[in-house]
Design a protein around this motif. Sequence first.
Motif, PDB file in Angstrom:
ATOM      1  N   PHE A  57      76.676  53.652 -12.554  1.00 17.45           N
ATOM      2  CA  PHE A  57      75.717  53.423 -11.065  1.00 17.45           C
ATOM      3  C   PHE A  57      75.512  51.888 -10.822  1.00 17.45           C
ATOM      4  O   PHE A  57      75.462  51.519  -9.873  1.00 17.45           O
ATOM      5  N   LEU A  58      75.219  51.348 -12.020  1.00 21.31           N
ATOM      6  CA  LEU A  58      74.800  50.025 -11.952  1.00 21.31           C
ATOM      7  C   LEU A  58      76.035  49.114 -11.470  1.00 21.31           C
ATOM      8  O   LEU A  58      75.869  48.200 -10.651  1.00 21.31           O
TER       9      LEU A  58
ATOM     10  N   ARG B  34      78.201  46.473  -4.575  1.00 22.90           N
ATOM     11  CA  ARG B  34      77.784  46.767  -3.302  1.00 22.90           C
ATOM     12  C   ARG B  34      76.367  46.227  -2.638  1.00 22.90           C
ATOM     13  O   ARG B  34      76.309  45.977  -1.335  1.00 22.90           O
ATOM     14  N   LEU B  35      75.504  46.094  -3.144  1.00 20.92           N
ATOM     15  CA  LEU B  35      74.331  45.307  -2.846  1.00 20.92           C
ATOM     16  C   LEU B  35      74.354  44.336  -2.254  1.00 20.92           C
ATOM     17  O   LEU B  35      73.546  44.123  -1.048  1.00 20.92           O
TER      18      LEU B  35
ATOM     19  N   ALA C 184      71.294  44.663 -14.088  1.00 24.32           N
ATOM     20  CA  ALA C 184      71.881  44.608 -12.687  1.00 24.32           C
ATOM     21  C   ALA C 184      71.503  43.323 -11.881  1.00 24.32           C
ATOM     22  O   ALA C 184      72.306  42.595 -11.313  1.00 24.32           O
TER      23      ALA C 184
ATOM     24  N   LEU D 273      76.125  49.269  -7.684  1.00 24.45           N
ATOM     25  CA  LEU D 273      74.992  48.505  -7.283  1.00 24.45           C
ATOM     26  C   LEU D 273      75.333  46.944  -7.260  1.00 24.45           C
ATOM     27  O   LEU D 273      75.091  46.219  -6.280  1.00 24.45           O
ATOM     28  N   ILE D 274      75.807  46.588  -8.338  1.00 24.75           N
ATOM     29  CA  ILE D 274      76.193  45.217  -8.425  1.00 24.75           C
ATOM     30  C   ILE D 274      77.169  44.741  -7.366  1.00 24.75           C
ATOM     31  O   ILE D 274      77.128  43.749  -6.893  1.00 24.75           O
TER      32      ILE D 274
ATOM     33  N   TRP E  35      67.570  47.478 -15.329  1.00 25.00           N
ATOM     34  CA  TRP E  35      67.280  46.811 -13.929  1.00 25.00           C
ATOM     35  C   TRP E  35      67.574  45.240 -14.079  1.00 25.00           C
ATOM     36  O   TRP E  35      68.361  44.774 -13.297  1.00 25.00           O
TER      37      TRP E  35
ATOM     38  N   ILE F 217      75.282  52.631  -1.349  1.00 24.85           N
ATOM     39  CA  ILE F 217      75.770  52.640  -2.653  1.00 24.85           C
ATOM     40  C   ILE F 217      75.574  54.008  -3.111  1.00 24.85           C
ATOM     41  O   ILE F 217      76.506  54.749  -4.043  1.00 24.85           O
ATOM     42  N   THR F 218      75.221  55.074  -2.313  1.00 22.65           N
ATOM     43  CA  THR F 218      74.959  56.336  -2.545  1.00 22.65           C
ATOM     44  C   THR F 218      76.445  56.972  -2.884  1.00 22.65           C
ATOM     45  O   THR F 218      76.763  57.820  -3.446  1.00 22.65           O
TER      46      THR F 218
ATOM     47  N   LEU G 280      65.723  44.496  -5.294  1.00 19.95           N
ATOM     48  CA  LEU G 280      65.422  44.757  -6.741  1.00 19.95           C
ATOM     49  C   LEU G 280      64.308  43.930  -7.368  1.00 19.95           C
ATOM     50  O   LEU G 280      63.626  44.316  -8.199  1.00 19.95           O
TER      51      LEU G 280
ATOM     52  N   ILE H 178      74.355  40.286 -10.780  1.00 23.97           N
ATOM     53  CA  ILE H 178      74.564  40.209  -9.339  1.00 23.97           C
ATOM     54  C   ILE H 178      74.674  38.797  -9.060  1.00 23.97           C
ATOM     55  O   ILE H 178      75.139  38.100  -8.338  1.00 23.97           O
TER      56      ILE H 178
END
Length: 255
Positions: A32-33, A39-40, A124, A36-37, A121, A46-47, A139, A128
């Motif tokens: 999942f991270l 797409r954020l 990530a 996040l890395i 946290w 992200i979902t 974040l 990023i």
Amino acid sequence: MQGYGTEFLARMAEAGAAEWSLVMASPFIGSFLGLLIQRLPDAAPITRGRSRCDACGAPLRVRDLVPLLSWLAAGRRCRYCRQPLGWFYPGVELAALAIALAAVLIDGGQRAWLDCLLGWWLLALGWIDLRSWLLPDALTLPLIIAGLVAGFLFNPDQLTDRALGAALGYLTLMAIAALYRAFRDREGLGGGDAKLLAASGAWLGAAVLPEVILFAALSALAAAGCLRLAGLRLGIHSALPFGPFLALATWVLWL
Ligand SMILES: [Zn+2]
């Protein structure tokens, strides 16, 4: 060394089911991270999970998405187009696993959950910053709040110190950035770094901030030294993002 070895083995034997579930879940959290890395920074959704191979667009099935194992089982290539898959996802998954193992071995119990929350946290955020030179507010700001909430719930006597840490962390780095701008006439540190140091203060308290900055600066220097030894020339105008080092320093000092 042997003393450490036996101590770690004893610690692993002691760890309860809750702690092992943390370790077992960590590669999935890592997956999942990874999303996040990637797409954020692009503000991509992200979902929606990883649904297609990046190279050939083949739809991925559940058996293609098991962290680490799918990658190993398919010989580190896409099962459909045989393109090498690269180290990004397995790298993040391994890092998330390493964080969970360190948390369980060093602290264990309720504290291990906080270690993991903070560690994942920061992982990530640091990653990023390394990829996209960004520390997204989405974040850093919740991490400041999470630090204060964790203080309120578990160490109410430290709450003032942590709030002070958040304020001082932000102001200190903004002041350093302003000085840097005045002397060198270019940006050296961003506002994202200041918010990350504020989060650091919210978790560690004001008194630990000088150590965080020192540890981060020394590890950044060490990394620059290693890059130089590896043959990369770093001039006065090249730069490394500071976020990954702040993130590392925060987690190490938290442990
Ligand atoms: Zn493919």
